[in-house]
Design an enzyme around this catalytic site. Structure first.
Site, short mmCIF file in Angstrom:
data_model
loop_
_atom_site.label_atom_id
_atom_site.label_comp_id
_atom_site.label_asym_id
_atom_site.label_seq_id
_atom_site.Cartn_x
_atom_site.Cartn_y
_atom_site.Cartn_z
N ARG A 91 7.55 -11.76 5.34
CA ARG A 91 6.99 -10.25 4.78
C ARG A 91 8.22 -10.18 3.37
NH1 ARG A 91 6.23 -4.54 7.52
NH2 ARG A 91 6.80 -2.73 6.07
N ASN A 145 -3.37 -7.03 7.95
CA ASN A 145 -3.04 -7.38 6.56
C ASN A 145 -3.47 -7.82 5.82
OD1 ASN A 145 -3.23 -4.59 6.48
ND2 ASN A 145 -0.90 -4.40 6.93
N CYS A 166 -6.98 1.20 9.43
CA CYS A 166 -6.30 1.30 8.93
C CYS A 166 -5.56 2.70 9.68
CB CYS A 166 -5.29 0.60 7.83
SG CYS A 166 -4.02 1.40 7.03
N HIS A 196 -5.71 2.29 1.19
CA HIS A 196 -4.39 2.24 0.73
C HIS A 196 -4.95 2.93 -0.67
CE1 HIS A 196 -2.01 0.16 3.74
NE2 HIS A 196 -2.39 0.88 3.74
N TYR A 248 -0.13 5.27 -0.87
CA TYR A 248 -0.03 4.32 -1.49
C TYR A 248 -0.71 4.19 -2.57
CZ TYR A 248 1.30 1.15 3.70
OH TYR A 248 1.60 1.12 3.71
#
Ligand code: G6P
Length: 425
Positions: A91, A145, A166, A196, A248
């Protein structure tokens, strides 16, 4: 008795998932929980924690721990996926590489999300293929994700049944209740778009339509920003666009500002989490063998686990309950193709998710949402095939990426950095 496999059960999110299971313990009584993780140490901690939390609260669950995937999935009715392939080290690369080229570095949206998709998709495809053999009727409830891209890849390439989740809309709904001065109880928002990247024009309170236009005009931005939610930017966008926005959306509409902030901050979210995780696991491990463990500061918060478990219950008990989930469009949003994976209100029951008819996307975000969808579809195909030309097209289609050279550089560096986790490339 339902058999529920939890893939990624060593995750720091597990204490919240365990609480989610506890909150529906009566409805799921007798369930077998098969915990699976690659990290045997973390898996062991969470397994002991779960057994003791269940025992202390009289929950009738059996927990088994597995490091063999097939054994974990065997006979499952539900498979709850909540893992991060490549872990937080991966990540960190997703969050830092795009930033070097002036693009938001984020684990789910933009080129960072693309790199994550390339790691997640092969793992999910493998899970789906094992399920075809050992539990063909199982429902996958996926949190891994980027949730839309993963779902698109699995649904178009296997026979698996998937609903992607989510929980961002849960917190966004609370933030909007606060911003608009509306009570949270009885508030229902028609969030529509892609994960998002959702928007809402329709809001109901106790079933009655609320006219949001005057409320948006009078907005007084307030509320402290957290890593993924900035209420004052949400308010600013809400006023400008005349609709409610997902937290987001700041990455799309404040892209360059966010790049500057992330650069100035100096550490990525992954690094920040890595810095706090040892103490967190130590705390959880220290309590795992207690009679009534009660870990604090759990990752993900309460809504994370409760939402997933509520969806499992809605299917298992045919509850026909409304949730916002990610599922094939099938006419819900008329501005997107029928098999696009969309995030929309849906009715969940034994048949899975039936999306409600929502109509057109608001014109001011229609083109953007369509672009995100086209990127996601290309990203899914690139992540499945490992075709570098498709990968470049995916990045060039993304609204964050403004040029071919930028796309090429991020792609080259990203694929090289992650090569150990990308069997398809
Ligand atoms: C939100 C997003 C998720 C994401 C998570 C990361 O909940 O909706 O998609 O995985 O944040 O949270 P973290 O604490 O790991 O930064």
């Amino acid at each position: 008795n339902a058999r529920i496999a939890v893939i990624g059960a060593g995750s720091g999110y597990m204490p919240g998932v365990i609480r989610g299971l506890l909150h529906r313990a009566d409805d799921l009584a007798g369930a077998d929980l098969a915990f699976y993780d690659l990290d045997a140490g973390h898996l062991d901690v969470m397994t002991r924690l779960a057994r003791n939390m269940f025992a202390a609260r009289g929950a009738d669950f059996t927990v088994t721990a597995h490091t063999d995937l097939t054994a974990a999935l065997d006979g499952a009715d539900f498979v709850f996926t909540t893992f991060r392939p490549g872990g937080l080290a991966g990540r960190h690369l997703d969050e830092s590489i795009p930033l070097k080229y002036g693009v938001v570095g984020q684990e789910t949206v933009g080129p960072g999300g693309f790199l994550m998709a390339c790691r997640s998709v092969p793992v999910l495809l493998n899970i789906a293929r094992v399920l075809e053999k050992v539990a063909p009727k199982a429902w996958i409830l996926n949190y891994t994700n980027p949730t839309n891209v993963v779902t698109d890849a699995v649904l178009r390439n296997t026979d698996a049944r998937v609903i992607s989740l989510c929980d961002q809309w849960v917190g966004d709904t609370e933030t909007w209740a606060d911003l608009l001065g509306l009570p949270q109880a009885g508030l229902e928002i028609d969030w529509i778009g892609t994960n998002h990247g959702t928007w809402a024009e329709r809001v109901r309170l106790d079933g009655e339509d609320v006219d949001i236009a005057p409320l948006l005009e009078r907005l007084e931005p307030h509320g402290a920003a957290t890593p993924h939610r900035d209420p004052s930017r949400m308010a600013e966008l809400g006023r400008a666009l005349g609709l409610l926005v997902n937290s987001y959306s700041k990455y799309y509409f404040f892209h360059d500002e966010v790049v500057r902030e992330l650069t100035a901050k100096g550490t990525t979210r992954a690094q920040d989490i890595l810095a706090m995780l040892p103490a967190y696991y130590e705390q959880v491990a220290g309590q795992a063998d207690e009679k009534d463990p009660d870990p604090s500061g759990e990752r993900g918060g309460g809504e994370h686990g409760e939402f997933a478990v509520d969806v499992i219950c809605a299917i298992a008990r045919d509850e026909q309950r409304r949730f916002i989930v990610n599922t094939p469009n099938r006419g819900s949003i008329s501005s997107l193709e029928d098999d696009a994976i969309v995030e929309v209100p849906a009715i969940i029951g034994r048949q899975g998710a039936v999306p409600l008819v929502m109509g057109e996307l608001p014109r001011q975000v229609r083109g953007l949402t369509q672009s995100i969808h086209e990127y996601e579809r290309l990203a899914a195909d690139a992540a499945v095939t490992g075709d570098r030309r498709l990968a470049l097209r995916a990045l060039m289609a993304h609204p964050f990426v403004r040029g071919k050279r930028t796309a090429e550089k991020i792609l080259e560096e990203g694929l090289a950095a992650h090569r150990g986790d990308l069997p398809q490339f």
